[in-house]
Design a protein around this motif. Structure first.
Motif, mmCIF file in Angstrom:
data_model
loop_
_atom_site.group_PDB
_atom_site.id
_atom_site.type_symbol
_atom_site.label_atom_id
_atom_site.label_comp_id
_atom_site.label_asym_id
_atom_site.label_seq_id
_atom_site.Cartn_x
_atom_site.Cartn_y
_atom_site.Cartn_z
ATOM 1 N N UNK A 132 0.831 -1.215 0.000
ATOM 2 C CA UNK A 132 0.000 0.000 0.000
ATOM 3 C C UNK A 132 0.863 1.263 0.000
ATOM 4 N N UNK A 133 2.008 1.160 0.659
ATOM 5 C CA UNK A 133 2.933 2.308 0.666
ATOM 6 C C UNK A 133 3.519 2.504 -0.729
ATOM 7 N N UNK A 134 3.877 1.373 -1.371
ATOM 8 C CA UNK A 134 4.409 1.456 -2.745
ATOM 9 C C UNK A 134 3.382 2.095 -3.671
ATOM 10 N N UNK A 135 2.118 1.684 -3.518
ATOM 11 C CA UNK A 135 1.048 2.229 -4.375
ATOM 12 C C UNK A 135 0.935 3.748 -4.199
ATOM 13 N N UNK A 136 0.998 4.199 -2.957
ATOM 14 C CA UNK A 136 0.915 5.649 -2.692
ATOM 15 C C UNK A 136 2.098 6.386 -3.315
ATOM 16 N N UNK A 137 3.290 5.826 -3.130
ATOM 17 C CA UNK A 137 4.501 6.452 -3.696
ATOM 18 C C UNK A 137 4.377 6.550 -5.219
ATOM 19 N N UNK A 138 3.855 5.466 -5.824
ATOM 20 C CA UNK A 138 3.734 5.454 -7.293
ATOM 21 C C UNK A 138 2.669 6.442 -7.753
ATOM 22 N N UNK A 139 1.545 6.485 -7.051
ATOM 23 C CA UNK A 139 0.464 7.417 -7.433
ATOM 24 C C UNK A 139 0.934 8.867 -7.354
ATOM 25 N N UNK A 140 1.789 9.123 -6.353
ATOM 26 C CA UNK A 140 2.285 10.500 -6.172
ATOM 27 C C UNK A 140 3.484 10.815 -7.077
ATOM 28 N N UNK A 141 4.042 9.745 -7.703
ATOM 29 C CA UNK A 141 5.287 9.968 -8.466
ATOM 30 C C UNK A 141 6.372 10.508 -7.549
ATOM 31 N N UNK A 142 6.417 9.911 -6.336
ATOM 32 C CA UNK A 142 7.349 10.416 -5.312
ATOM 33 C C UNK A 142 8.796 10.308 -5.784
ATOM 34 N N UNK A 143 9.604 11.359 -5.534
ATOM 35 C CA UNK A 143 11.018 11.268 -5.888
ATOM 36 C C UNK A 143 11.700 10.172 -5.064
ATOM 37 N N UNK A 144 12.631 9.464 -5.696
ATOM 38 C CA UNK A 144 13.376 8.392 -5.031
ATOM 39 C C UNK A 144 14.858 8.748 -5.043
ATOM 40 N N UNK A 145 15.520 8.539 -3.903
ATOM 41 C CA UNK A 145 16.989 8.656 -3.857
ATOM 42 C C UNK A 145 17.536 7.274 -3.507
ATOM 43 N N UNK A 146 18.487 6.828 -4.291
ATOM 44 C CA UNK A 146 19.117 5.527 -4.074
ATOM 45 C C UNK A 146 20.591 5.765 -3.776
ATOM 46 N N UNK A 147 21.080 5.133 -2.724
ATOM 47 C CA UNK A 147 22.517 5.165 -2.400
ATOM 48 C C UNK A 147 23.067 3.760 -2.617
ATOM 49 N N UNK A 148 24.163 3.664 -3.400
ATOM 50 C CA UNK A 148 24.784 2.345 -3.541
ATOM 51 C C UNK A 148 26.217 2.375 -3.029
ATOM 52 N N UNK A 149 26.661 1.169 -2.658
ATOM 53 C CA UNK A 149 28.038 0.966 -2.210
ATOM 54 C C UNK A 149 28.618 -0.237 -2.931
ATOM 55 N N UNK A 150 29.810 -0.607 -2.507
ATOM 56 C CA UNK A 150 30.607 -1.630 -3.211
ATOM 57 C C UNK A 150 29.883 -2.967 -3.330
ATOM 58 N N UNK A 151 28.929 -3.221 -2.441
ATOM 59 C CA UNK A 151 28.230 -4.513 -2.473
ATOM 60 C C UNK A 151 27.439 -4.729 -3.744
ATOM 61 N N UNK A 152 26.969 -3.633 -4.385
ATOM 62 C CA UNK A 152 26.183 -3.822 -5.613
ATOM 63 C C UNK A 152 27.068 -4.283 -6.768
ATOM 64 N N UNK A 153 28.379 -4.031 -6.658
ATOM 65 C CA UNK A 153 29.295 -4.450 -7.737
ATOM 66 C C UNK A 153 29.994 -5.759 -7.435
ATOM 67 N N UNK A 154 29.729 -6.335 -6.231
ATOM 68 C CA UNK A 154 30.459 -7.543 -5.819
ATOM 69 C C UNK A 154 30.205 -8.694 -6.791
ATOM 70 N N UNK A 155 28.947 -8.851 -7.229
ATOM 71 C CA UNK A 155 28.622 -10.002 -8.096
ATOM 72 C C UNK A 155 29.027 -9.757 -9.550
ATOM 73 N N UNK A 156 29.540 -8.539 -9.803
ATOM 74 C CA UNK A 156 30.150 -8.296 -11.121
ATOM 75 C C UNK A 156 31.615 -8.699 -11.109
ATOM 76 N N UNK A 157 32.133 -9.010 -9.885
ATOM 77 C CA UNK A 157 33.525 -9.463 -9.791
ATOM 78 C C UNK A 157 34.470 -8.451 -9.182
ATOM 79 N N UNK A 158 33.933 -7.315 -8.670
ATOM 80 C CA UNK A 158 34.802 -6.322 -8.020
ATOM 81 C C UNK A 158 34.730 -6.505 -6.507
#
Ligand code: APR
Length: 247
Positions: free
Chosen positions: A6-32
């Motif tokens: 229900x929270x996702x639906x509200x965020x989508x209906x509002x077109x809420x801005x999203x901020x994503x922070x990534x770190x080294x873990x997102x690249x680990x399975x690429x081999x780094x």
């Protein structure tokens, strides 16, 4: 606990801005390698010897060797964006609001996956900067202390375009504004060890955003998040993006 539908639906209906922070873990399975896992970079190198302005001043050859090794690893043809990188690029394309991706990573895997609204707050491994004229240059090969700047031709003034410990991360004003405006803050693949990135969740939460941590294991700031899911990024992130987009 995952984000409620229900929270996702509200965020989508509002077109809420999203901020994503990534770190080294997102690249680990690429081999780094990450930094603080048992097989991480800081298990093999001392931060004070390779990732500070003082280190560069006292032993530039060791610092160049460190970044040359990492540049060679990144430019290996086998190193490719993974399903998590591609999912975030898809979210930026298909979400009905603004999606800002702030990465602590200096690799170019988000760029290669197609993310465009992207800030490399700790700099970029495949760029160098001239201390004489300030110009940045794409530089995928080795760098040494005797190279000449492609712009001003000054010799021995080129450094990796990396934000070292003790230096100011990039575009902090823009990041702060996005954190205070967003409806959803997502942290992916970071241990939550290094500030200011580790404090982003508090800024977003104080501004009323929903906050979620997607990581292999709880990070240092895990109690600050409303929601969390644990597992490899290539399993968690595509499914999370599908949930957000109701695909
Ligand atoms: N999927 C998701 N998360 C993972 C995976 C994976 N496959 N593998 C590891 N992780 C998680 C680890 O559990 C850890 O919490 O990624 C995180 C990596 O943490 P760090 O190694 O500390 O890397 P990061 O948080 O990006 O470091 C931040 O510190 O050294 C400085 O400038 C450097 O940008 C870096 C900053």
């Amino acid at each position: 606990m995952p984000l409620r539908p229900d929270i996702i639906q509200t965020l989508r209906d509002e077109g809420a801005p999203i901020v994503i922070l990534t770190g080294a873990g997102i690249s680990r399975e690429s081999g780094l390698h990450t930094f603080r896992d048992p097989d991480g970079i800081w298990a093999r190198y001392d931060i004070s010897e390779v990732a500070t302005p003082e280190a560069f001043a006292t032993n530039p050859d060791l610092v160049h060797h460190f970044y040359n090794d990492r540049r060679r690893a990144l430019t290996d043809p086998a190193i490719l964006p993974n399903a998590a990188h591609h999912a975030l690029a898809r979210l930026e394309r298909d979400w009905p609001g603004d999606v800002l991706l702030v990465t602590q990573n200096v690799d170019d895997l988000h760029d290669r996956a197609g993310s465009q609204n992207l800030i490399h707050m700790h700099g970029e491994l495949l760029k160098i900067r001239c201390l004489q004229c300030g110009q940045q240059h794409h530089w995928p090969g080795d760098l040494g202390r005797d190279e000449a700047c492609p712009s001003c031709r000054h010799v021995a003034g080129l450094r990796p375009d990396i934000v070292w410990f003790g230096e100011m991360p990039r575009e902090m004003d823009r990041i702060d504004r996005a954190l205070t405006d967003c409806g959803l803050f997502v942290s992916i693949g970071t241990s939550g060890t290094v500030y200011p990135a580790a404090g982003f969740v508090q800024i977003a939460a104080q501004a009323g955003a929903e906050t979620i941590e997607l990581n292999l294991e709880p990070g240092h700031g895990t109690t600050a998040f409303d929601y969390c899911q644990y597992g490899p990024a290539t399993l968690l992130v595509p499914g999370f993006v599908d949930q957000l987009l109701a695909k």
